[in-house]
Design a protein around this motif. Sequence first.
Motif, PDB file in Angstrom:
ATOM      1  N   GLN A  18       0.775  -1.111  -0.091  1.00 57.54           N
ATOM      2  CA  GLN A  18       0.309  -0.009  -0.034  1.00 57.54           C
ATOM      3  C   GLN A  18       0.810   1.233   0.181  1.00 57.54           C
ATOM      4  N   ALA A  19       0.848   1.982  -1.274  1.00 58.23           N
ATOM      5  CA  ALA A  19       1.660   3.025  -1.072  1.00 58.23           C
ATOM      6  C   ALA A  19       0.993   4.248  -0.962  1.00 58.23           C
ATOM      7  N   SER A  20       1.444   5.287  -0.338  1.00 59.49           N
ATOM      8  CA  SER A  20       0.606   6.554   0.081  1.00 59.49           C
ATOM      9  C   SER A  20       1.973   7.689   0.361  1.00 59.49           C
ATOM     10  N   GLY A  21       1.238   8.930   0.212  1.00 59.54           N
ATOM     11  CA  GLY A  21       2.240   9.977   0.542  1.00 59.54           C
ATOM     12  C   GLY A  21       2.325  10.957  -0.636  1.00 59.54           C
ATOM     13  N   GLY A  22       1.842  10.515  -1.817  1.00 65.11           N
ATOM     14  CA  GLY A  22       1.774  11.437  -2.974  1.00 65.11           C
ATOM     15  C   GLY A  22       0.941  12.523  -2.760  1.00 65.11           C
ATOM     16  N   GLY A  23       1.296  13.754  -3.795  1.00 68.29           N
ATOM     17  CA  GLY A  23       0.313  14.817  -3.739  1.00 68.29           C
ATOM     18  C   GLY A  23       1.086  15.763  -4.751  1.00 68.29           C
ATOM     19  N   LEU A  24       0.720  17.009  -4.383  1.00 64.88           N
ATOM     20  CA  LEU A  24       0.937  18.218  -5.166  1.00 64.88           C
ATOM     21  C   LEU A  24       1.808  18.974  -4.450  1.00 64.88           C
ATOM     22  N   VAL A  25       3.047  19.344  -5.181  1.00 68.09           N
ATOM     23  CA  VAL A  25       4.040  19.943  -4.424  1.00 68.09           C
ATOM     24  C   VAL A  25       4.689  21.005  -5.412  1.00 68.09           C
ATOM     25  N   GLN A  26       5.120  22.212  -5.074  1.00 68.43           N
ATOM     26  CA  GLN A  26       5.993  23.258  -5.899  1.00 68.43           C
ATOM     27  C   GLN A  26       7.359  22.609  -5.955  1.00 68.43           C
ATOM     28  N   ALA A  27       7.977  22.997  -7.300  1.00 69.55           N
ATOM     29  CA  ALA A  27       9.172  22.755  -7.393  1.00 69.55           C
ATOM     30  C   ALA A  27      10.290  23.378  -6.209  1.00 69.55           C
ATOM     31  N   GLY A  28      11.125  22.269  -6.092  1.00 71.70           N
ATOM     32  CA  GLY A  28      12.097  22.583  -4.757  1.00 71.70           C
ATOM     33  C   GLY A  28      11.538  21.933  -3.454  1.00 71.70           C
ATOM     34  N   GLY A  29      10.226  21.591  -3.445  1.00 72.41           N
ATOM     35  CA  GLY A  29       9.806  21.229  -2.306  1.00 72.41           C
ATOM     36  C   GLY A  29       9.987  19.661  -1.905  1.00 72.41           C
ATOM     37  N   SER A  30       9.550  18.949  -1.036  1.00 74.70           N
ATOM     38  CA  SER A  30       9.675  17.801  -0.628  1.00 74.70           C
ATOM     39  C   SER A  30       8.577  16.819  -0.125  1.00 74.70           C
ATOM     40  N   LEU A  31       8.379  15.716  -0.328  1.00 74.66           N
ATOM     41  CA  LEU A  31       7.633  14.589   0.091  1.00 74.66           C
ATOM     42  C   LEU A  31       8.313  13.346   0.369  1.00 74.66           C
ATOM     43  N   TRP A  90      11.614   1.089  -5.796  1.00 73.85           N
ATOM     44  CA  TRP A  90      10.513   2.099  -6.150  1.00 73.85           C
ATOM     45  C   TRP A  90      10.935   2.483  -7.433  1.00 73.85           C
ATOM     46  N   PHE A  91       9.781   2.493  -8.233  1.00 72.23           N
ATOM     47  CA  PHE A  91       9.638   2.805  -9.684  1.00 72.23           C
ATOM     48  C   PHE A  91       8.437   3.977  -9.916  1.00 72.23           C
ATOM     49  N   ARG A  92       8.951   4.505 -11.155  1.00 72.46           N
ATOM     50  CA  ARG A  92       7.781   5.699 -11.392  1.00 72.46           C
ATOM     51  C   ARG A  92       7.547   5.530 -12.872  1.00 72.46           C
ATOM     52  N   GLN A  93       6.370   6.159 -13.064  1.00 67.85           N
ATOM     53  CA  GLN A  93       5.786   6.175 -14.434  1.00 67.85           C
ATOM     54  C   GLN A  93       5.202   7.534 -14.669  1.00 67.85           C
ATOM     55  N   ALA A  94       6.065   8.284 -15.635  1.00 70.03           N
ATOM     56  CA  ALA A  94       5.423   9.506 -16.069  1.00 70.03           C
ATOM     57  C   ALA A  94       4.395   9.383 -17.083  1.00 70.03           C
ATOM     58  N   PRO A  95       3.582  10.604 -17.380  1.00 69.46           N
ATOM     59  CA  PRO A  95       2.402  10.341 -18.524  1.00 69.46           C
ATOM     60  C   PRO A  95       3.290  10.127 -19.823  1.00 69.46           C
ATOM     61  N   SER A  96       2.589   9.110 -20.471  1.00 65.19           N
ATOM     62  CA  SER A  96       3.183   8.653 -21.768  1.00 65.19           C
ATOM     63  C   SER A  96       4.655   8.069 -21.853  1.00 65.19           C
ATOM     64  N   VAL A 131       3.401   8.682 -11.364  1.00 71.64           N
ATOM     65  CA  VAL A 131       2.861   7.873 -10.613  1.00 71.64           C
ATOM     66  C   VAL A 131       4.036   6.873  -9.899  1.00 71.64           C
ATOM     67  N   TYR A 132       4.233   6.675  -8.703  1.00 71.29           N
ATOM     68  CA  TYR A 132       5.309   5.944  -7.705  1.00 71.29           C
ATOM     69  C   TYR A 132       4.617   4.853  -7.370  1.00 71.29           C
ATOM     70  N   TYR A 133       5.425   3.727  -7.878  1.00 70.90           N
ATOM     71  CA  TYR A 133       5.198   2.459  -7.378  1.00 70.90           C
ATOM     72  C   TYR A 133       6.148   1.793  -6.485  1.00 70.90           C
ATOM     73  N   CYS A 134       5.834   1.080  -5.167  1.00 71.64           N
ATOM     74  CA  CYS A 134       6.811   0.280  -4.732  1.00 71.64           C
ATOM     75  C   CYS A 134       6.765  -1.119  -5.190  1.00 71.64           C
ATOM     76  N   ALA A 135       7.753  -1.765  -5.013  1.00 69.41           N
ATOM     77  CA  ALA A 135       7.698  -3.348  -5.560  1.00 69.41           C
ATOM     78  C   ALA A 135       8.714  -3.897  -4.669  1.00 69.41           C
ATOM     79  N   ALA A 136       8.402  -5.132  -4.363  1.00 68.64           N
ATOM     80  CA  ALA A 136       8.795  -6.254  -3.594  1.00 68.64           C
ATOM     81  C   ALA A 136       9.816  -7.444  -4.275  1.00 68.64           C
TER      82      ALA A 136
END
Length: 127
Positions: A4-17, A35-41, A92-97
């Motif tokens: 169960q991944a959580s913690g994503g959101g909207l942040v300004q450049a230079g910020g942290s999550l 951790w993997f990620r998939q950007a649009p397209s 979108v950030y995904y965790c994997a085992a």
Amino acid sequence: VQLQASGGGLVQAGGSLRLSCAASGLTFGSYNMGWFRQAPSKEREFVAAISWSGDRIYYADSVKGRFTISRDNAKGTVYLQMNSLEPEDTAVYYCAAKVELYGSPWFSFQMDEYNYWGQGTLVTVSS
């Protein structure tokens, strides 16, 4: 098994999550986590990995020095601290085992080398 991944959101450049991935239904300490990620397209890409014991860590060049992966085996959770975020980190950030197996690489850039996946959490970085 559930990741169960959580913690994503909207942040300004230079910020942290800080992303979290809580695992259940598996012996967490027997799995290396990624951790993997998939950007649009775009295709899903490797971001970071941490070994079952936490003593080995690997980062993609694009996040090295900005992101930190960690884990708490007692809580069955892996984290991704993301600092100095850039619009290019939007994804979108995904965790994997990946189960720890003698003689096998402890992590992989290839998605099909991982046994279980979380549902993903969206990170949006505005400029």
